[in-house]
Design a protein around this motif. Structure first.
Motif, PDB file in Angstrom:
ATOM      1  N   ALA A 200      54.074  49.106 -28.190  1.00 44.48           N
ATOM      2  CA  ALA A 200      53.625  48.374 -27.006  1.00 44.48           C
ATOM      3  C   ALA A 200      53.343  46.911 -27.326  1.00 44.48           C
ATOM      4  O   ALA A 200      53.471  46.045 -26.456  1.00 44.48           O
ATOM      5  CB  ALA A 200      52.379  49.038 -26.429  1.00 44.48           C
ATOM      6  N   ALA A 201      52.966  46.645 -28.566  1.00 44.92           N
ATOM      7  CA  ALA A 201      52.619  45.290 -28.975  1.00 44.92           C
ATOM      8  C   ALA A 201      53.846  44.421 -29.220  1.00 44.92           C
ATOM      9  O   ALA A 201      53.739  43.197 -29.282  1.00 44.92           O
ATOM     10  CB  ALA A 201      51.745  45.313 -30.226  1.00 44.92           C
ATOM     11  N   THR A 202      54.999  45.054 -29.388  1.00 49.19           N
ATOM     12  CA  THR A 202      56.197  44.261 -29.686  1.00 49.19           C
ATOM     13  C   THR A 202      57.013  43.955 -28.462  1.00 49.19           C
ATOM     14  O   THR A 202      56.885  44.494 -27.434  1.00 49.19           O
ATOM     15  CB  THR A 202      57.116  44.986 -30.690  1.00 49.19           C
TER      16      THR A 202
ATOM     17  N   ALA B 142      48.277  63.149 -34.584  1.00 47.71           N
ATOM     18  CA  ALA B 142      47.778  62.463 -33.392  1.00 47.71           C
ATOM     19  C   ALA B 142      47.520  60.982 -33.675  1.00 47.71           C
ATOM     20  O   ALA B 142      47.877  60.120 -32.864  1.00 47.71           O
ATOM     21  CB  ALA B 142      46.502  63.133 -32.898  1.00 47.71           C
ATOM     22  N   VAL B 143      46.925  60.688 -34.815  1.00 49.58           N
ATOM     23  CA  VAL B 143      46.654  59.289 -35.176  1.00 49.58           C
ATOM     24  C   VAL B 143      47.967  58.554 -35.409  1.00 49.58           C
ATOM     25  O   VAL B 143      48.143  57.405 -34.967  1.00 49.58           O
ATOM     26  CB  VAL B 143      45.741  59.201 -36.422  1.00 49.58           C
ATOM     27  N   LEU B 144      48.920  59.201 -36.067  1.00 47.92           N
ATOM     28  CA  LEU B 144      50.225  58.591 -36.313  1.00 47.92           C
ATOM     29  C   LEU B 144      50.932  58.277 -34.996  1.00 47.92           C
ATOM     30  O   LEU B 144      51.428  57.167 -34.800  1.00 47.92           O
ATOM     31  CB  LEU B 144      51.084  59.526 -37.178  1.00 47.92           C
ATOM     32  N   SER B 145      50.962  59.229 -34.082  1.00 49.97           N
ATOM     33  CA  SER B 145      51.622  59.018 -32.790  1.00 49.97           C
ATOM     34  C   SER B 145      50.965  57.885 -32.013  1.00 49.97           C
ATOM     35  O   SER B 145      51.649  57.021 -31.446  1.00 49.97           O
ATOM     36  CB  SER B 145      51.581  60.300 -31.960  1.00 49.97           C
ATOM     37  N   ASP B 146      49.641  57.879 -31.985  1.00 52.78           N
ATOM     38  CA  ASP B 146      48.901  56.840 -31.286  1.00 52.78           C
ATOM     39  C   ASP B 146      49.183  55.468 -31.885  1.00 52.78           C
ATOM     40  O   ASP B 146      49.390  54.489 -31.164  1.00 52.78           O
ATOM     41  CB  ASP B 146      47.404  57.156 -31.332  1.00 52.78           C
ATOM     42  N   THR B 147      49.205  55.398 -33.206  1.00 51.25           N
ATOM     43  CA  THR B 147      49.464  54.124 -33.890  1.00 51.25           C
ATOM     44  C   THR B 147      50.869  53.632 -33.599  1.00 51.25           C
ATOM     45  O   THR B 147      51.079  52.447 -33.319  1.00 51.25           O
ATOM     46  CB  THR B 147      49.248  54.270 -35.406  1.00 51.25           C
ATOM     47  N   ARG B 148      51.850  54.530 -33.621  1.00 55.57           N
ATOM     48  CA  ARG B 148      53.222  54.148 -33.319  1.00 55.57           C
ATOM     49  C   ARG B 148      53.345  53.628 -31.883  1.00 55.57           C
ATOM     50  O   ARG B 148      54.009  52.628 -31.628  1.00 55.57           O
ATOM     51  CB  ARG B 148      54.166  55.331 -33.516  1.00 55.57           C
ATOM     52  N   GLU B 149      52.690  54.316 -30.945  1.00 58.18           N
ATOM     53  CA  GLU B 149      52.722  53.875 -29.540  1.00 58.18           C
ATOM     54  C   GLU B 149      52.108  52.485 -29.396  1.00 58.18           C
ATOM     55  O   GLU B 149      52.646  51.635 -28.681  1.00 58.18           O
ATOM     56  CB  GLU B 149      51.975  54.868 -28.660  1.00 58.18           C
ATOM     57  N   ASN B 150      50.988  52.256 -30.047  1.00 56.87           N
ATOM     58  CA  ASN B 150      50.317  50.952 -29.967  1.00 56.87           C
ATOM     59  C   ASN B 150      51.175  49.850 -30.572  1.00 56.87           C
ATOM     60  O   ASN B 150      51.235  48.743 -30.035  1.00 56.87           O
ATOM     61  CB  ASN B 150      48.945  50.997 -30.638  1.00 56.87           C
TER      62      ASN B 150
END
Length: 76
Positions: free
Chosen positions: A74-76, A63-71
């Motif tokens: 979105a930042a790029t 869950a943390v990995l998926s959330d971090t990848r999404e963030n």
């Protein structure tokens, strides 16, 4: 990269395990590394201990990995 290491050190004192994992992933993901073994090693924990600590916070490594990848996406 030195500023990321400093940020990780600062977070380790007061941050949740999930926050520490996110910080480690910000350093590992650009190099193509996202395994729980790599992150646990960076945090000086065993993978199982990391899983238990995240479970205690009602989350998981995935869950943390998926959330971090999404963030990051979105930042790029």
């Amino acid at each position: 990269m030195p500023e990321l290491r400093q940020r990780l050190s600062e977070l380790q004192a007061s941050a949740t395990t999930a926050d520490r994992v996110r910080a480690a992933l910000h350093e590992c993901l650009p190099a193509g590394e996202s395994s729980i073994n790599a992150v646990a090693g960076q945090l000086m924990l065993s993978p199982r201990t990391l899983q238990r600590q995240l479970q205690a916070e009602n989350t998981s490594y995935q869950a943390v990995l998926s959330d971090t990848r999404e963030n990051l996406a979105a930042a790029t």
